[in-house]
Write a protein that holds these residues in place. Structure first.
Motif, PDB file in Angstrom:
ATOM      1  N   ALA A 128      -6.882 -15.788  12.431  1.00 27.01           N
ATOM      2  CA  ALA A 128      -6.731 -14.765  11.394  1.00 27.01           C
ATOM      3  C   ALA A 128      -8.105 -14.410  10.831  1.00 27.01           C
ATOM      4  O   ALA A 128      -8.946 -15.289  10.626  1.00 27.01           O
ATOM      5  N   PHE A 129      -8.301 -13.118  10.577  1.00 30.78           N
ATOM      6  CA  PHE A 129      -9.584 -12.584  10.123  1.00 30.78           C
ATOM      7  C   PHE A 129      -9.315 -11.665   8.933  1.00 30.78           C
ATOM      8  O   PHE A 129      -8.526 -10.730   9.049  1.00 30.78           O
ATOM      9  N   PHE A 130      -9.979 -11.930   7.800  1.00 33.10           N
ATOM     10  CA  PHE A 130      -9.684 -11.198   6.578  1.00 33.10           C
ATOM     11  C   PHE A 130     -10.945 -10.688   5.898  1.00 33.10           C
ATOM     12  O   PHE A 130     -11.942 -11.400   5.826  1.00 33.10           O
ATOM     13  N   SER A 131     -10.849  -9.483   5.302  1.00 32.00           N
ATOM     14  CA  SER A 131     -11.861  -9.060   4.333  1.00 32.00           C
ATOM     15  C   SER A 131     -11.316  -9.157   2.911  1.00 32.00           C
ATOM     16  O   SER A 131     -12.068  -8.906   1.955  1.00 32.00           O
ATOM     17  N   TRP A 132     -10.023  -9.487   2.743  1.00 28.53           N
ATOM     18  CA  TRP A 132      -9.457  -9.774   1.418  1.00 28.53           C
ATOM     19  C   TRP A 132      -9.180 -11.266   1.356  1.00 28.53           C
ATOM     20  O   TRP A 132      -8.205 -11.765   1.914  1.00 28.53           O
ATOM     21  N   ALA A 133     -10.041 -11.996   0.673  1.00 28.67           N
ATOM     22  CA  ALA A 133      -9.994 -13.455   0.683  1.00 28.67           C
ATOM     23  C   ALA A 133      -8.721 -14.015   0.079  1.00 28.67           C
ATOM     24  O   ALA A 133      -8.319 -15.148   0.391  1.00 28.67           O
ATOM     25  N   ALA A 134      -8.059 -13.253  -0.792  1.00 30.01           N
ATOM     26  CA  ALA A 134      -6.855 -13.744  -1.460  1.00 30.01           C
ATOM     27  C   ALA A 134      -5.779 -14.171  -0.468  1.00 30.01           C
ATOM     28  O   ALA A 134      -4.999 -15.092  -0.744  1.00 30.01           O
ATOM     29  N   LEU A 135      -5.729 -13.531   0.684  1.00 27.06           N
ATOM     30  CA  LEU A 135      -4.696 -13.862   1.672  1.00 27.06           C
ATOM     31  C   LEU A 135      -4.859 -15.278   2.195  1.00 27.06           C
ATOM     32  O   LEU A 135      -3.875 -15.945   2.530  1.00 27.06           O
ATOM     33  N   ALA A 136      -6.093 -15.750   2.270  1.00 30.78           N
ATOM     34  CA  ALA A 136      -6.332 -17.131   2.679  1.00 30.78           C
ATOM     35  C   ALA A 136      -6.274 -18.077   1.483  1.00 30.78           C
ATOM     36  O   ALA A 136      -5.676 -19.156   1.549  1.00 30.78           O
ATOM     37  N   GLU A 137      -6.856 -17.660   0.363  1.00 32.32           N
ATOM     38  CA  GLU A 137      -6.962 -18.536  -0.803  1.00 32.32           C
ATOM     39  C   GLU A 137      -5.600 -18.942  -1.350  1.00 32.32           C
ATOM     40  O   GLU A 137      -5.399 -20.080  -1.778  1.00 32.32           O
ATOM     41  N   HIS A 138      -4.633 -18.015  -1.335  1.00 27.56           N
ATOM     42  CA  HIS A 138      -3.318 -18.292  -1.909  1.00 27.56           C
ATOM     43  C   HIS A 138      -2.305 -18.756  -0.869  1.00 27.56           C
ATOM     44  O   HIS A 138      -1.165 -19.028  -1.211  1.00 27.56           O
ATOM     45  N   GLY A 139      -2.697 -18.806   0.408  1.00 23.38           N
ATOM     46  CA  GLY A 139      -1.837 -19.369   1.434  1.00 23.38           C
ATOM     47  C   GLY A 139      -0.896 -18.414   2.105  1.00 23.38           C
ATOM     48  O   GLY A 139       0.014 -18.861   2.818  1.00 23.38           O
ATOM     49  N   ALA A 140      -1.067 -17.099   1.907  1.00 28.92           N
ATOM     50  CA  ALA A 140      -0.207 -16.154   2.620  1.00 28.92           C
ATOM     51  C   ALA A 140      -0.352 -16.347   4.132  1.00 28.92           C
ATOM     52  O   ALA A 140       0.620 -16.216   4.885  1.00 28.92           O
TER      53      ALA A 140
END
Length: 306
Positions: A128-140
């Protein structure tokens, strides 16, 4: 047994209005529509009479609504609920994310589709690759995913972060052997918040993201093992925008979302899909990987008929 190794690429483009996608020059997405299958649906939630979310990360209070005796999903048309629904295959009243605050997530009960794929088939490689860190930080998208590349678009700048995310995903596809990949691009949403979805800058952001998608697909086709692989590609968004920019409410412009599905090297005829929903993306990816949907998971989505 199939002679092909099934693989999946899911690309999310935040805040991308489908009517603007059709009106603007995005040749890679147009090609996927012409050889794939696609359609739109409306999110079954939205908060009336509340301030619009003015930036992707802003937390705007949710307004309580009285129940009507049936299933009422109380959630804003925001990125947190949208991407959590895409990830989990469940709507916000189940996965617990009702705005960008991620206040009461239920990702242990409703994990993302990459995590489910890994649990079902431990030999798969998930990324998974994100530019919105919230998706990783909150566990989505959870920590069990094999490879996670996370940037903060606010700190780096959204256009720069998207570029680096796309380049990292491209390298991963060229140099490694992933089976299921999710790539998030966010600049379309950021531009729409600032200037609305009808400005030239929004068109340019879409064209850039479309080009990144094209590079990812070209990298897949250049893989030495491509002839032995069967790639399913899914492209979607989390919500729309009102004309002046912003979301969170109940208008058709905010609630209309799309799913484009394609199989590289195959022609699905550019046919319409009957109301594909965000919660169908994860189950469709799992089905493409050969992972059956367990009724005990209590998902709201189902695999699309491709």
């Amino acid at each position: 047994m199939s002679a092909f190794r099934s693989k999946v690429l899911v690309v999310g483009m935040d805040g991308l209005r489908f009517d603007r996608l059709l009106a603007l020059d995005a040749p890679v997405l147009a090609g996927l529509r012409s050889t794939g299958a696609y359609g739109t649906s409306r999110l079954p939630y939205g908060e009336a009479g509340t301030p619009r979310t003015e930036s992707p990360g802003e937390v705007v209070p949710k307004t309580p609504e009285p129940g009507d005796g049936g299933r009422v999903i109380r959630s804003r048309t925001d990125s947190g609920p949208g991407w959590s629904s895409i990830a989990t295959g469940a709507w916000p009243d189940k996965h617990g994310v009702v705005d960008n605050g991620f206040g009461s997530p239920q990702f242990q009960k409703f994990p993302d589709f990459l995590t489910r794929a890994k649990r079902a088939r431990p030999g798969l490689t998930t990324s998974a690759f994100f530019s919105w860190a919230a998706l990783a930080e909150h566990g989505a998208f959870g920590p069990a995913i094999d490879h996670r590349f996370v940037l903060d678009g606010y700190a780096v700048g959204w256009a720069t972060a998207d570029k680096q995310v796309a380049e990292a995903a491209e390298r991963h596809l060229a140099e490694d052997d992933p089976d299921a990949i999710f790539v998030y691009l966010g600049d379309t949403d950021e531009v729409a918040h600032d200037l609305g979805p009808h400005c030239p800058e929004y068109a340019a952001a879409l064209q850039t993201q479309d080009a990144y998608l094209g590079r990812l697909l070209d990298t897949i086709r250049a893989r030495p093992s491509y002839r032995e692989e069967r790639w399913t590609v899914l492209v979607t968004t989390d919500h729309g925008h009102v004309d002046e920019g912003g979301h969170g409410g109940t208008s058709d412009e905010e609630r209309t979302v799309f799913v484009i599905a394609a199989r590289l090297g195959a022609d699905l005829g550019g046919r319409p899909l009957d109301g594909p929903r965000l919660v169908d993306v994860g189950p469709t990816a799992l089905a493409a990987l050969g992972v059956p949907i367990d009724p005990d998971w209590d998902l709201d989505g189902a695999p699309l008929d491709l």
